[in-house]
Structures are given as C-alpha cells and as structure tokens.
Design a protein around this motif. Structure first.
Motif, short mmCIF file in Angstrom:
data_model
loop_
_atom_site.label_atom_id
_atom_site.label_comp_id
_atom_site.label_asym_id
_atom_site.label_seq_id
_atom_site.Cartn_x
_atom_site.Cartn_y
_atom_site.Cartn_z
N LEU A 67 0.86 -1.17 0.00
CA LEU A 67 0.00 0.00 0.00
C LEU A 67 0.89 1.23 0.00
O LEU A 67 1.68 1.42 0.93
N ALA A 68 0.79 2.04 -1.03
CA ALA A 68 1.67 3.20 -1.17
C ALA A 68 0.83 4.47 -1.23
O ALA A 68 0.11 4.71 -2.19
N ILE A 84 7.28 4.28 -10.15
CA ILE A 84 6.11 3.63 -10.72
C ILE A 84 6.53 2.37 -11.48
O ILE A 84 5.89 1.32 -11.38
N TYR A 85 7.63 2.44 -12.23
CA TYR A 85 8.15 1.24 -12.91
C TYR A 85 8.57 0.17 -11.91
O TYR A 85 8.37 -1.02 -12.14
N LEU A 86 9.12 0.58 -10.78
CA LEU A 86 9.48 -0.38 -9.72
C LEU A 86 8.21 -1.07 -9.21
O LEU A 86 8.18 -2.30 -9.06
N PHE A 87 7.16 -0.29 -8.96
CA PHE A 87 5.91 -0.88 -8.50
C PHE A 87 5.34 -1.83 -9.54
O PHE A 87 4.80 -2.88 -9.22
N GLU A 88 5.47 -1.46 -10.82
CA GLU A 88 5.00 -2.34 -11.90
C GLU A 88 5.78 -3.65 -11.91
O GLU A 88 5.21 -4.73 -12.06
N GLU A 89 7.09 -3.57 -11.72
CA GLU A 89 7.92 -4.78 -11.67
C GLU A 89 7.55 -5.65 -10.48
O GLU A 89 7.46 -6.87 -10.60
N LEU A 90 7.32 -5.04 -9.33
CA LEU A 90 6.89 -5.80 -8.16
C LEU A 90 5.56 -6.50 -8.44
O LEU A 90 5.35 -7.64 -8.04
N ILE A 99 -1.83 2.10 -5.07
CA ILE A 99 -1.21 3.42 -4.97
C ILE A 99 -2.30 4.47 -4.83
O ILE A 99 -3.22 4.52 -5.65
N ALA A 100 -2.18 5.30 -3.81
CA ALA A 100 -3.05 6.47 -3.67
C ALA A 100 -2.20 7.68 -4.06
O ALA A 100 -1.14 7.90 -3.49
N THR A 101 -2.68 8.42 -5.05
CA THR A 101 -1.89 9.56 -5.52
C THR A 101 -2.78 10.62 -6.13
O THR A 101 -3.88 10.33 -6.62
N HIS A 102 -2.27 11.83 -6.11
CA HIS A 102 -2.91 12.93 -6.82
C HIS A 102 -2.23 13.13 -8.18
O HIS A 102 -2.69 13.92 -8.99
N ARG A 111 -1.48 0.37 -17.90
CA ARG A 111 -2.79 -0.24 -18.18
C ARG A 111 -3.24 -1.14 -17.04
O ARG A 111 -3.37 -2.34 -17.21
N TYR A 112 -3.49 -0.54 -15.91
CA TYR A 112 -3.98 -1.26 -14.75
C TYR A 112 -5.29 -0.63 -14.33
O TYR A 112 -5.51 0.56 -14.57
N PRO A 113 -6.16 -1.39 -13.69
CA PRO A 113 -7.42 -0.79 -13.22
C PRO A 113 -7.14 0.35 -12.26
O PRO A 113 -6.21 0.29 -11.46
N ARG A 114 -7.95 1.40 -12.38
CA ARG A 114 -7.81 2.56 -11.51
C ARG A 114 -9.17 2.92 -10.94
O ARG A 114 -10.20 2.79 -11.61
N LEU A 115 -9.14 3.38 -9.72
CA LEU A 115 -10.33 3.95 -9.10
C LEU A 115 -10.05 5.42 -8.86
O LEU A 115 -8.97 5.78 -8.39
N SER A 116 -10.99 6.24 -9.18
CA SER A 116 -10.87 7.67 -8.92
C SER A 116 -11.99 8.08 -7.99
O SER A 116 -13.08 7.49 -8.01
N ILE A 117 -11.73 9.07 -7.19
CA ILE A 117 -12.77 9.64 -6.34
C ILE A 117 -13.01 11.06 -6.83
O ILE A 117 -12.11 11.89 -6.82
N GLU A 118 -14.23 11.28 -7.30
CA GLU A 118 -14.62 12.60 -7.79
C GLU A 118 -15.94 12.99 -7.14
O GLU A 118 -16.91 12.25 -7.24
#
Length: 127
Positions: A67-68, A84-90, A99-102, A111-118
């Motif tokens: 959880l990042a 981000i590439y490191l996380f992709e490799e993991l 990953i929670a990010t702005h 190309r990974y599923p993403r959830l957004s809060i709007e």
C-alpha cells in the motif's frame, strides 16, 4: 519514519532481521536509485531521498501486498516514473500494489485498473 541515527542502508537492513527471504539492503536501495547514498544519514538526505529509503524498506521483502500513499509526493517526475516502474515490476513478480496519488500523469501510461474519487463518488477506470 526513518531512524535518524541509522544510515539509509541500516534503516533498510533492519527489515532483514524479521523478514523471510528478503533481497539485500544494497539491492533494495539500488532499486530506488540510492545505491550511492546508502551510507548517508536521513539528516543528510532530501525529503525525496528519505521517501525512497522508506520505499526500499517496504519492498525489501517482496511483499504480497504493498500500500503506497503518495509514494511520488516528494520526488521529481523522473524519479516518480522510476518508482512507478518499480511498483510495476513488483506487480509482475506477484505483489499486489495499491497506490493512492494525486499525480494522475504518473500512472496514466500504465494499463492497470484505476479507481478515482470525484465529488465523493468512486469511479472505476479501466487501465
């Protein structure tokens, strides 16, 4: 938080005392681009470098779940993309990465599923 009286290498190596089958502290620091800074103390490092030490400590055991929260918050875009590439490799190695990010621009190319809060609504966006 990093332990101020320990070097970057020592902060990361602490995990090897309790982790099963970890990579080396040197390898984990190299993954986040801090191999040359492994002998520095947190007070001798920028906020972004300290954050990368914390990330190295988090990934040393190749966890099944990572959880990042804003992992790229204190780093420039080039280092952010490297992380981000490191996380992709993991993820390819079997770690589920959340990953929670702005910083949408850092994850838009993947190309990974993403959830957004709007407006307090969760919106799923396919990668």
């Amino acid at each position: 938080n990093l332990i101020p009286s320990l070097t970057a290498w020592e902060n990361v190596a602490l995990i090897t005392e309790v982790a099963s089958n970890p990579m080396s502290a040197s390898e984990a620091l190299a993954l986040v681009g801090l191999g040359p800074r492994m002998d520095h103390f947190p007070s001798e490092m920028s906020g972004g470098e300290q954050q990368r030490v914390a990330i190295a400590r988090a990934v040393i055991n190749q966890p099944s779940l990572l959880l990042a929260d804003e992992p790229t918050g204190n780093v420039d875009d080039a280092i952010g993309m490297r992380l981000i590439y490191l996380f992709e490799e993991l993820n390819r190695m079997g770690t589920t990465v959340v990953i929670a990010t702005h910083s949408e621009h850092l994850v838009e190319t993947f190309r990974y599923p993403r959830l957004s809060i709007e407006d307090s609504e969760v919106i799923r966006r396919a990668g």
